[in-house]
Design an enzyme around this catalytic site. Structure first.
Site, mmCIF file in Angstrom:
data_model
loop_
_atom_site.group_PDB
_atom_site.id
_atom_site.type_symbol
_atom_site.label_atom_id
_atom_site.label_comp_id
_atom_site.label_asym_id
_atom_site.label_seq_id
_atom_site.Cartn_x
_atom_site.Cartn_y
_atom_site.Cartn_z
ATOM 1 N N HIS A 181 -21.681 -8.378 -4.037
ATOM 2 C CA HIS A 181 -20.964 -7.873 -2.869
ATOM 3 C C HIS A 181 -20.433 -6.456 -3.141
ATOM 4 C CE1 HIS A 181 -18.366 -8.445 0.774
ATOM 5 N NE2 HIS A 181 -17.584 -7.597 0.126
ATOM 6 N N GLU A 182 -19.723 -6.299 -4.251
ATOM 7 C CA GLU A 182 -19.161 -4.977 -4.564
ATOM 8 C C GLU A 182 -20.270 -3.968 -4.877
ATOM 9 O OE1 GLU A 182 -16.217 -4.623 -3.716
ATOM 10 O OE2 GLU A 182 -15.561 -6.721 -3.700
ATOM 11 N N HIS A 201 -21.230 -2.307 -1.697
ATOM 12 C CA HIS A 201 -20.314 -1.199 -1.389
ATOM 13 C C HIS A 201 -20.642 0.016 -2.268
ATOM 14 C CE1 HIS A 201 -17.544 -3.109 1.373
ATOM 15 N NE2 HIS A 201 -17.230 -4.086 0.537
ATOM 16 N N GLU A 223 -18.624 -2.543 5.112
ATOM 17 C CA GLU A 223 -18.735 -3.982 4.904
ATOM 18 C C GLU A 223 -20.174 -4.451 5.136
ATOM 19 O OE1 GLU A 223 -16.387 -5.550 3.541
ATOM 20 O OE2 GLU A 223 -16.950 -7.658 3.743
#
Lengths: 497, 497
Positions: B264-265, B268, B294
Site C-alpha cells: 500500500h505505502e 504512494h 490514495e
C-alpha cells in the site's frame, strides 16, 4: 528586560533552525539514500540562509543595541547570553552574504573532489578546488578580522573557539615540542622491553559490539530518552537539543576501536546532554568551544577508559559477551592494547602520545597557508617533511599524507589545534576531578562513571558558555590551560619506570 | 518570464522547507527519542511559520500578479505551475495567522487528549478539545470559503483535493449506497458457501517479513536510491523530494498485514518518486490531490496485489522464505485470505467492499458538524447509529467507535472522502491500464509490475498537478471519476457466480 526577552525568543527560533539542520545533517550521514543528496543540500542551504537572516536581520541589530542599553538590569546568565548573542552576530554579519555562499559552494565542490582525490592519491586533482577554498577562507578571515581587530587566522580560530588566539596556542605547542619526542621514545622503549599485547581473537559480531556499546553508554550516563546510537562511515556526535545522536562504525575483526569510538562520542554527548536546561536554546547554553568539547570526549576515552582500572571492568565484560577466555582477555592485556604507542600516518588512528605531532604539523601548515607563506602546490612537500621531522615517518603517498583529512577541503581552517588543546584540557580536568573525588578511579574499575560525570556536569557541562574557556578551567582546576597536567599524565601512563 | 522565474525560485525554497519538515516528521515517528518531542515541535513550528511567510509574503503577492500579467508567454507546464502557485497562496493567505496558530495549538492539545481518551474509551474527556478543533475548522473553512466563493466544507475539501466539491461527492456516494450493501451480502453468502481460508501458521520473524517486503518493493519498482523502508507504529509514506520514506509495522503472528501495508505505502511512494523530475520542487510537480494519491496505494494493494495472479507469485515466495508448505500456503488459499469480506469496527482494518461504508458514515457526520447541524456531544450516538445502519454492527465502546481515528482531533476535516474516491479512481485506472496492457495481469503473476508501473508513471505520476483530477482521469481512462469500474471490480472479485 523587554528588548532582551525579544532577543531570547529570536535566538530560540534560530536554535530551532539549527537543530532542524542538525537532524537533517545526522540523517544525511546515517540513513539518507544517496539519490537524496541534491535536495538535502538544498534543504540545508535554505535553513542556513534563513538562520543567517534571523541572526543578521535589522530586528537583531536593533534588539542587541537596545538590550545592551538595559544590560545593567540583567543577571549573570542573561548578561553572558547577551554577550554570546553579540558574538554570534559579529561572526555572522562580518562576512558578506555572497562570500558565505561562494565559500559554501567551493566547499561542496572541494569535498566532492577530495573523495576522489584521496581514493586515487591524486593531490593535483584536488589542488585547484583546494586553492579556491583557501582563497575564500583567507577572505573570510580577513573580513572577520577587520571587525574583530584580529589577524585572519585568529579570526578563524575565534569561530571554533571563542577567545582562542595564536598567541595562546604558540607557547603551548612550543612547549610540547620540547618534551614530547623524548617521551614518545621512552614510551616505545618501555613497551619494547615489555611483553607485546596479544590481539583479541575475533570475529566480533556487530550486534554484540553494539550491545556492549550501549552498556558502556548507559554506564557513562548517556540519557537514551534524549539521544541515540547509530552507524556512520565517519563517527560523530550530532543531532539537536535533547536529541543527541552519536555514531560509530563496526569492524567484525576488531572490537577495540568501535568501543573506544563509542566512548569518545559519548563524552561529547554528555556535554551536549548536560548543557544548562534553562538556556539550552540560547547561545549561553551552548558548549563553550571546540577545545572544551574535545576535552569531554578525551576525558572519557583517554583519561577514564584507557586506565588500568577501567580495563579491569571492561575485560571481563568483553570476555563474557563474546564467550572467550585466556590471557588475551585479561585486564592487563586489554590495558596494554589500549595504551600502545606507535607513530603512524593516520591522525584519527593515532595514540594520545603521538597525536599532538599530527596537530603541530597541521597547525604549522595551515597558519602559513592562511598567512600566504605557503601555497597549495607546496602543501604535500611541507606535509611530508613534517611527518619525517615530527614522527620519523616517510609518507608513501598523499592518500595517507595531506589528503587524509576532510578539514581543509571542508573549509575548517583553524579547527585542528582544538584537538590537542582538548587533550591538554582533558588531562587538566581529570587531574582536578580525581583530586576532588578520591573514589573516581576505583569507581571506574566497577564501571561506575558517577563521580566523574557529576564532577564534569557541575564544572563543565552545566556551565554552558557562561565563562570563557580559561575562566572555566581556572574555576574548575585552579589554572588556565597549560601543558603540565598532560605531560604528567603521559609520563605516568607511558614512561613510568 | 522574469517574474515567473523569480517565483519558481521562491517556491523551490518553500519546497526545501517543506521537505525539511517532511524528514523531521518522519524521524519523529520512527527514530526520535521521546525526550526530544518538545524541541522537535518547536523545530516544526518554526519551519511551518517560515514557509507561511515565504508563501504569503509581499514578494509572492507582487510576483504572482506580475507573472500572471505575462502568463501568455508561458508554456503549459509553467502556466499550470503558476495556477498552482496561486492556489497555494490563496489557501495560505485566506486564513489569518492567529487563526492558523490557534488551530495548530488546539490540534496539538486535542491529539494528546485523544490518545488518552481512546485508550480509556472516554469520549467526554476528548469532547471539549474536539469542540475547539471543530470551532476553528469551521472558522478556517469560512475564511477560505469567503475567498474561494465556497461553502466552508467545500473550502476544506479543496485543501486536500483541489477542485473537489460536495456536489461532486454526493451523487457518487449516493450511488454506492444503492448497491454496495447488497453486494456485500452476496459476497458474504458466496464466501460462506465456499471453503474457509486456512490461517498461515506462524511465527513469522520480523527480519524475514522485512526481507520479503523489500523484495516486493523492488519488484513494484520502488527506487531504493531515493527512498527507504522503516518501522513506525502507524504506517505512512512521508519524507521528502527524492527521499521517499515508507514505514510498516510487523506482527510476528501475522505476515499478511505487514506485507499488504508495505505494498500500500509502496503505491504512494511510486507516485512520489514518479513526479515529473523537472518540476519536483514546484507546485505543479506535486501529486494532484489526496484522492489520486490514495488511488495509487489502492491500485497496488487492492487492484494488483489481491488478484489471484499475484497470489500465484506471492504464495510460493512466502512458503520458501518461511520454510513452510501445505494447503495453507497455496495461492488459492492466500488469495482467499486476501479477499475476505467481513464487516468490522475498525476502518483501517476493513476490506475493500466494506471500507466505503466507514467513509460514508464519516462523511455524513463531518459535513453535518461543519455545517453546524450536529454537535460534538451527539457525535458518539450518530456514529453508533451509522455503524448499525451501514454495517449492521453494534459499537461496544467509543474506542472502536468514533474515537478510533486521529483525523477529527487532528484537524483533518474534509479528508475522509478521499479514501473512497481513491478506491473508485483505482478501479477505473486499473481497468484502463489492463485494457491498454494485455500482459498486465499475467506479468503480476510473475511478480513483474513493469506494465502497470509504466502505465501509471505515464498517465498519473509524471503528470504531477498539470491537470485537474477529473481531467487526468478522463485523459487516462476516457471518463471522469465514477463508480462503475469500482462496482464491476467488486462484482467480479467477490460476487461472480
Amino acid at each position: 528586560m523587554q528588548a532582551y526577552r525579544a532577543l531570547e525568543s529570536r535566538f530560540a527560533r534560530l536554535a530551532a533552525l539549527q537543530d532542524a539542520a542538525g537532524i537533517l545533517g545526522w540523517d544525511a550521514q546515517t540513513l539518507m539514500p544517496e539519490g537524496a543528496a541534491g535536495p538535502r543540500a538544498d534543504q540545508l542551504a535554505v535553513l542556513k540562509g534563513l538562520a543567517h537572516d534571523i541572526l543578521t536581520g535589522p530586528e537583531t541589530v536593533d534588539g542587541l543595541a537596545a538590550a545592551e542599553d538595559e544590560a545593567a538590569g540583567l543577571g549573570p546568565w542573561e548578561g553572558a547570553n547577551l554577550r554570546e548573542m553579540r558574538r554570534a552576530w559579529i561572526h555572522a554579519s562580518a562576512v558578506p552574504r555572497d562570500l558565505v555562499e561562494a565559500s559554501s559552494r567551493a566547499v561542496s565542490r572541494a569535498e566532492m573532489t577530495w573523495r576522489e582525490a584521496r581514493r586515487t592519491a591524486d593531490f593535483p586533482l584536488l589542488a585547484p578546488d583546494l586553492a579556491e577554498v583557501l582563497r575564500l577562507q583567507r577572505e573570510i578571515g580577513a573580513a572577520k578580522g577587520a571587525v574583530l581587530g584580529l589577524a585572519p587566522y585568529d579570526a578563524l580560530l575565534d569561530g571554533y573557539d571563542p577567545g582562542l588566539r595564536r598567541a595562546r596556542i604558540d607557547p603551548l605547542f612550543a612547549d610540547l615540542r620540547t618534551w614530547l619526542p623524548d617521551l614518545v621514545a621512552r614510551a616505545r622503549a618501555a613497551q619494547a622491553a615489555d611483553a607485546s599485547p596479544q590481539a583479541l581473537d575475533g570475529p566480533f559480531p556487530v550486534d554484540l559490539q553494539r550491545a556492549i556499546g550501549l552498556v558502556l553508554m548507559e554506564a557513562a550516563g548517556f540519557d537514551f530518552t534524549r539521544g541515540r546510537l547509530d552507524i556512520s562511515l565517519h563517527p560523530f556526535c550530532g543531532g539537536a537539543t535533547d536529541d543527541v545522536r552519536i555514531t560509530t562504525r563496526y569492524d567484525e575483526s576488531d572490537v577495540t576501536r568501535a568501543l573506544m569510538g563509542v566512548l569518545h562520542e559519548t563524552g561529547h554527548a554528555l556535554y551536549e546532554q548536560g548543557r544548562p536546561a534553562a538556556f539550552r536554546q540560547q547561545p549561553v547554553g551552548a558548549a563553550r568551544g571546540m577545545s572544551l568539547h574535545e576535552s569531554q570526549s578525551l576525558i572519557v576515552e583517554m583519561q577514564a577508559c584507557r586506565t588500568r582500572e577501567f580495563a579491569g571492568y571492561l575485560a571481563p565484560l568483553l570476555a563474557r559477551t563474546f564467550g572467550r577466555d585466556g590471557g588475551a582477555w585479561s585486564a592487563d592485556n586489554l590495558h596494554r592494547l589500549y595504551t600502545r604507542v606507535e607513530p603512524g600516518f593516520i591522525r584519527v588512528d593515532a595514540d594520545e602520545a603521538t597525536y599532538p605531532a599530527h596537530i603541530l604539523l597541521r597547525y604549522e601548515i595551515e597558519t602559513a597557508m592562511i598567512a600566504g607563506d605557503l601555497g597549495v602546490p607546496d602543501l604535500p612537500g611541507a606535509f611530508n617533511d613534517g611527518m619525517r621531522d615530527l614522527l620519523g615517518l616517510t609518507v608513501p603517498d598523499d592518500r595517507v599524507g595531506c589528503l587524509q583529512d576532510i578539514h581543509w577541503p571542508g573549509g575548517a581552517w583553524g579547527y585542528f589545534p582544538t584537538y590537542t588543546l582538548g587533550a591538554l584540557a582533558a588531562a587538566q580536568l581529570f587531574r582536578a576531578a580525581r583530586a576532588d573525588e578520591p573514589d573516581l578511579l576505583p569507581a571506574l574499575g566497577r564501571g561506575d562513571f558517577t563521580p566523574l560525570r557529576v564532577w564534569l556536569r557541575r564544572h563543565v557541562h552545566a556551565q554552558g558558555s557562561l565563562l570563557e574557556t580559561d575562566e572555566l578551567l581556572a574555576a574548575a582546576t585552579g589554572a588556565p590551560l597549560g601543558t603540565e597536567a598532560f605531560r604528567a599524565h603521559l609520563e605516568a601512563r607511558y614512561a613510568a619506570p
